[in-house]
Design an enzyme around this catalytic site. Structure first.
Site, PDB file in Angstrom:
ATOM      1  N   HIS A  24       0.553  -1.256  -0.231  1.00  0.00           N
ATOM      2  CA  HIS A  24       0.041  -0.194  -0.577  1.00  0.00           C
ATOM      3  C   HIS A  24       1.056   1.100  -0.015  1.00  0.00           C
ATOM      4  CE1 HIS A  24      -3.187   2.825   0.917  1.00  0.00           C
ATOM      5  NE2 HIS A  24      -2.299   3.110   2.402  1.00  0.00           N
ATOM      6  N   GLU A  25       2.559   1.190   0.683  1.00  0.00           N
ATOM      7  CA  GLU A  25       2.876   2.160   0.623  1.00  0.00           C
ATOM      8  C   GLU A  25       3.611   2.518  -0.226  1.00  0.00           C
ATOM      9  OE1 GLU A  25       2.677   4.634   2.950  1.00  0.00           O
ATOM     10  OE2 GLU A  25       0.954   3.480   4.023  1.00  0.00           O
ATOM     11  N   HIS A  41       1.780   4.808  -3.180  1.00  0.00           N
ATOM     12  CA  HIS A  41       2.159   5.585  -2.883  1.00  0.00           C
ATOM     13  C   HIS A  41       3.983   6.200  -3.592  1.00  0.00           C
ATOM     14  CE1 HIS A  41      -1.870   6.652  -0.708  1.00  0.00           C
ATOM     15  NE2 HIS A  41      -0.753   5.356   0.570  1.00  0.00           N
ATOM     16  N   ASP A  78      -6.312   8.823   3.112  1.00  0.00           N
ATOM     17  CA  ASP A  78      -6.037   8.676   1.726  1.00  0.00           C
ATOM     18  C   ASP A  78      -7.240   9.905   1.369  1.00  0.00           C
ATOM     19  OD1 ASP A  78      -3.164   7.779   2.234  1.00  0.00           O
ATOM     20  OD2 ASP A  78      -4.666   5.875   1.883  1.00  0.00           O
TER      21      ASP A  78
END
Length: 360
Positions: free
Chosen positions: A59-60, A63, A163
């Site tokens: 997930h990170e 980004h 987010d």
């Protein structure tokens, strides 16, 4: 990040796991043992946690890699017991860029959910049976699929620092000034936070903590963006300090102590042969006194590699860079020559003055 274990690097992004992550594992083991849970089930639970946090890392990276496409580097990713933290050098201000960077993380979780759901379709498991199943080898994928869906939905809540708050601001900023868009998104997030707290008081204490976390995160984002808005259009030369305290590099630390007590200065310029060569902070003075006493030479505790910025550089960009790199003071340079200094306290005072003038 201090007290973190380095796991590796991918696409120039370092990954760490914070020591407090071990407390989560310890809590899982102890709580399950107290409930007489079989050791095998405990091991499957721990394996699930590792699998879930691997998804958090992905997930990170969603980004981080999205930000790289816009020329924004990520300093590192750190795994914490409450999730992951990707430290981007900055948040893109272009609404479409911020939108894609913010939504990239949840999209990764949706992608994982879809892939795992396809796998589940061939194994015959139904997601509706999740609450009736224990974590084991045959249900691991089922739990991971559901957890990724929950992660995506939770992160898309329209509230900072999730987010969804950044996605909402990005949409608002397409037609509104960024500061105003942030205030609106922050207010919506805080209303949501109050609802979480109110509901959690009567139903689930965890929601109270989540509500407080959201409320404070929204307030911090609004405050930060508001401060940045007052710096727009100004250059470093507009806020730099031309008058500052100087210290000779070969003088004893007692001289620095005298000036520290005699003035309000917390940062000093260290000179050698009338040339500025470094900086000395209040904290460095105190640390030097503890280690070597008042007779210790100033050069022993001086930072001879000061952060440097140009006079024509954007004041907002300089402020952001100083915060990101955790530098409280910087040398201001013009054509290679030292002109003055800029510190975060001075920038804060500059913001306060501009804020007061804007209210007149």
């Amino acid at each position: 990040m201090k007290l973190s274990l380095y796991l590796g690097t991918y696409k120039r992004v370092k990954v760490f796991i914070h020591w407090t992550f071990s407390l989560l594992l310890l809590w899982i083991i102890i709580s399950n043992l107290r409930n007489n849970t079989p050791v095998e089930d405990i091991l499957w639970t721990i394996l699930f946690v590792f699998g879930l946090f691997f998804c958090v890392i992905l997930h990170e990276f969603g980004h981080a890699l999205a930000a790289q496409k816009y020329g924004i580097d990520t300093r590192d990713i750190t795994l914490l017991p409450i999730g992951g933290l990707a430290r981007l050098e900055k948040i893109p201000e272009e609404p479409k860029q911020e939108l894609w960077v913010a939504i990239a993380g949840p999209l990764v979780n949706i992608g994982i959910f879809v892939i795992l759901s396809i796998i589940l379709a061939f194994t015959g498991y139904d997601l509706e049976r999740l609450e009736n199943l224990n974590i084991n080898g045959s249900t691991m994928i089922l739990y991971l699929a559901s957890a990724n869906l929950i992660l995506a939905l939770f992160n898309m809540l329209p509230a900072f620092p999730m987010d969804g708050g950044r996605v909402l601001r990005a949409f608002l900023a397409i037609r509104l000034p960024r500061a105003k868009a942030t205030r609106i998104a922050g207010s919506i997030g805080q209303l949501l936070a109050i609802a979480f707290v109110f509901y959690g008081l009567f139903n689930n204490p965890i929601l109270v903590l989540i509500g407080i976390f959201i409320f404070l995160g929204a307030a911090a984002e609004v405050n930060h963006t508001s401060q940045a808005s007052f710096l727009k259009g100004f250059k470093v030369k507009d806020a730099m300090m031309l008058k500052f305290q100087i210290l000779a590099y070969d003088a004893p630390l007692s001289k620095a102590t005298e000036k520290l007590l005699d003035s309000q200065a917390t940062h000093f310029v260290v000179v050698k042969d009338d040339v500025a060569v470094g900086t000395l902070s209040k904290d460095q003075i105190i640390q030097g006194l503890k280690v070597g006493g008042p007779n210790l030479k100033i050069e022993e505790v001086t930072d001879f590699n000061p952060f440097k910025i140009e006079t024509e550089e954007s004041l907002e960009e300089a402020w952001r860079n100083m915060m990101t790199k955790q530098r409280k003071v910087a040398f201001v340079i013009e054509n290679g020559h030292f002109l003055g200094i800029l510190d975060q306290e001075n920038i804060t005072e500059f913001i306060l003055v501009k804020s007061a003038l804007s209210n007149d």
